[in-house]
Design a protein around this motif. Sequence first.
Motif, short mmCIF file in Angstrom:
data_model
loop_
_atom_site.label_atom_id
_atom_site.label_comp_id
_atom_site.label_asym_id
_atom_site.label_seq_id
_atom_site.Cartn_x
_atom_site.Cartn_y
_atom_site.Cartn_z
N ALA A 3 0.82 -1.21 0.00
CA ALA A 3 0.00 0.00 0.00
C ALA A 3 0.86 1.26 0.00
CB ALA A 3 -0.93 0.00 1.21
N PRO A 4 0.47 2.29 -0.77
CA PRO A 4 1.25 3.53 -0.81
C PRO A 4 1.29 4.25 0.53
CG PRO A 4 -0.84 3.80 -1.98
CD PRO A 4 -0.68 2.33 -1.69
N GLY A 5 0.21 4.17 1.31
CA GLY A 5 0.20 4.81 2.62
C GLY A 5 1.23 4.22 3.56
N LEU A 6 1.42 2.91 3.49
CA LEU A 6 2.43 2.24 4.32
C LEU A 6 3.83 2.68 3.92
CD1 LEU A 6 2.90 -0.07 6.49
CD2 LEU A 6 3.26 -1.58 4.51
N ALA A 7 4.08 2.73 2.62
CA ALA A 7 5.40 3.14 2.13
C ALA A 7 5.72 4.57 2.55
CB ALA A 7 5.46 3.00 0.61
N CYS A 8 4.73 5.44 2.46
CA CYS A 8 4.93 6.85 2.84
C CYS A 8 5.21 6.96 4.34
CB CYS A 8 3.70 7.66 2.47
SG CYS A 8 3.83 9.42 2.83
N LEU A 9 4.46 6.25 5.15
CA LEU A 9 4.67 6.28 6.59
C LEU A 9 6.05 5.77 6.96
CD1 LEU A 9 3.41 6.73 9.42
CD2 LEU A 9 2.63 4.35 9.32
N ALA A 10 6.45 4.66 6.36
CA ALA A 10 7.77 4.08 6.65
C ALA A 10 8.89 5.03 6.23
CB ALA A 10 7.91 2.73 5.94
N THR B 127 -4.51 11.96 -1.90
CA THR B 127 -3.24 12.31 -2.54
C THR B 127 -2.19 12.83 -1.54
OG1 THR B 127 -4.11 14.52 -3.02
CG2 THR B 127 -4.34 12.85 -4.74
N HIS B 128 -2.63 13.15 -0.32
CA HIS B 128 -1.71 13.81 0.60
C HIS B 128 -1.32 12.88 1.76
CE1 HIS B 128 -2.03 17.66 -1.43
NE2 HIS B 128 -3.34 17.49 -1.46
N PHE B 129 -0.80 11.70 1.40
CA PHE B 129 -0.31 10.80 2.44
C PHE B 129 0.81 11.44 3.25
CE2 PHE B 129 -2.37 7.60 -0.29
CZ PHE B 129 -3.05 6.87 0.67
N ASP B 130 1.58 12.33 2.61
CA ASP B 130 2.66 13.02 3.31
C ASP B 130 2.14 13.81 4.51
OD1 ASP B 130 4.52 12.04 1.60
OD2 ASP B 130 4.91 13.90 0.53
N THR B 131 0.95 14.38 4.39
CA THR B 131 0.39 15.13 5.50
C THR B 131 0.17 14.23 6.71
OG1 THR B 131 -0.71 16.68 3.99
CG2 THR B 131 -1.55 16.57 6.24
N ALA B 132 -0.44 13.09 6.47
CA ALA B 132 -0.68 12.14 7.57
C ALA B 132 0.65 11.62 8.14
CB ALA B 132 -1.54 10.98 7.10
N ILE C 283 -0.50 4.17 6.79
CA ILE C 283 -1.57 5.16 6.77
C ILE C 283 -2.74 4.55 6.02
CG2 ILE C 283 -2.25 7.46 5.99
CD1 ILE C 283 0.80 8.15 6.02
N ASN C 284 -3.89 4.45 6.69
CA ASN C 284 -5.04 3.83 6.06
C ASN C 284 -5.60 4.71 4.95
OD1 ASN C 284 -7.07 1.59 6.18
ND2 ASN C 284 -8.45 3.33 6.42
N ALA C 285 -6.02 4.08 3.86
CA ALA C 285 -6.63 4.80 2.74
C ALA C 285 -8.12 4.97 3.00
CB ALA C 285 -6.38 4.06 1.44
N GLY C 286 -8.47 5.94 3.81
CA GLY C 286 -9.86 6.19 4.15
C GLY C 286 -10.05 6.38 5.63
N ALA C 287 -11.23 6.88 5.99
CA ALA C 287 -11.51 7.24 7.38
C ALA C 287 -11.65 6.02 8.29
CB ALA C 287 -12.81 8.06 7.44
#
Length: 273
Positions: free
Chosen positions: A37-44, A154-159, A114-118
């Motif tokens: 998942a892209p959210g996981l990659a961004c968080l890591a 689109t803003h996984f960086d923010t999270a 980072i989960n993709a959604g609320a």
Amino acid sequence: MLRLGGGSILLAPTNSSNPIILLPMRILISNDDGYFAPGLACLAFHLAKIAEIVVVAPESDRSGASNSLTLDRPLKLKKAANGFYYVNGTPTDCVHLAVTGMLDYQPDMVVSGINAGANMGDDTIYSGTVAAATEGFLLGIPAIAISLVGRDLTHFDTAARVACDLVQRFACQTHQQPWLLNVNVPDIPYEQLQGLEVTRLGKRHKAEPVIRAQSPSGETVYWVGPAGRAQDAGEGTDFNALNLQRASLTPLQIDLTQYSQLDALNSWLGHQS
């Protein structure tokens, strides 16, 4: 305070001219969207700048897996080309396996996302993202579940930056008891974020009906319908914070006891109070 390479923190105590160097935090990262998942990659990517990390995530998307453990078959741990570990199980399996068997140390923190959604309101009951953090919490480790809320995502960086802010705050100021924090971040640039708000869980209307369809073979199948819309989204709720473009921080607990009904239940059974 100065930040050193590898996430170390340099602190100069008031009664000494010699600084104390604290070792980097060791963070276990997981999710429920899968190790790809892209959210996981961004968080890591972001957490690796301030801490020592290890990623253990599900082999496939296990959204909605809640706190389930796999007990009917053995689990397999494999390593992907990017260094992430993945497990043929649930988010809870991943954290449980990592903490109780894979790692030779106890992580300082578990961060899930980072989960993709609320993951707000009633979502927390079903969420695999929250479940991964919960498993860390049950094992005595402070834990954060973090989700990105929006349409385009689109803003996984923010999270990720919010997660880093919280981790750094924890590194400098711990708490007596481990916290389990559910964090939701609006899908906007970090500079537009209107701060962090400590919130309670809101509540959704009941879920939409299942969607009936036919498979290519003519078999009747059902898709689970979408979550209900916000019902309790008033001041102080996670829903309201997101509407104000704030990140919501909701402390969670595991005790599901409905204390206000204990007396009523005793009375219903005819027990003396």
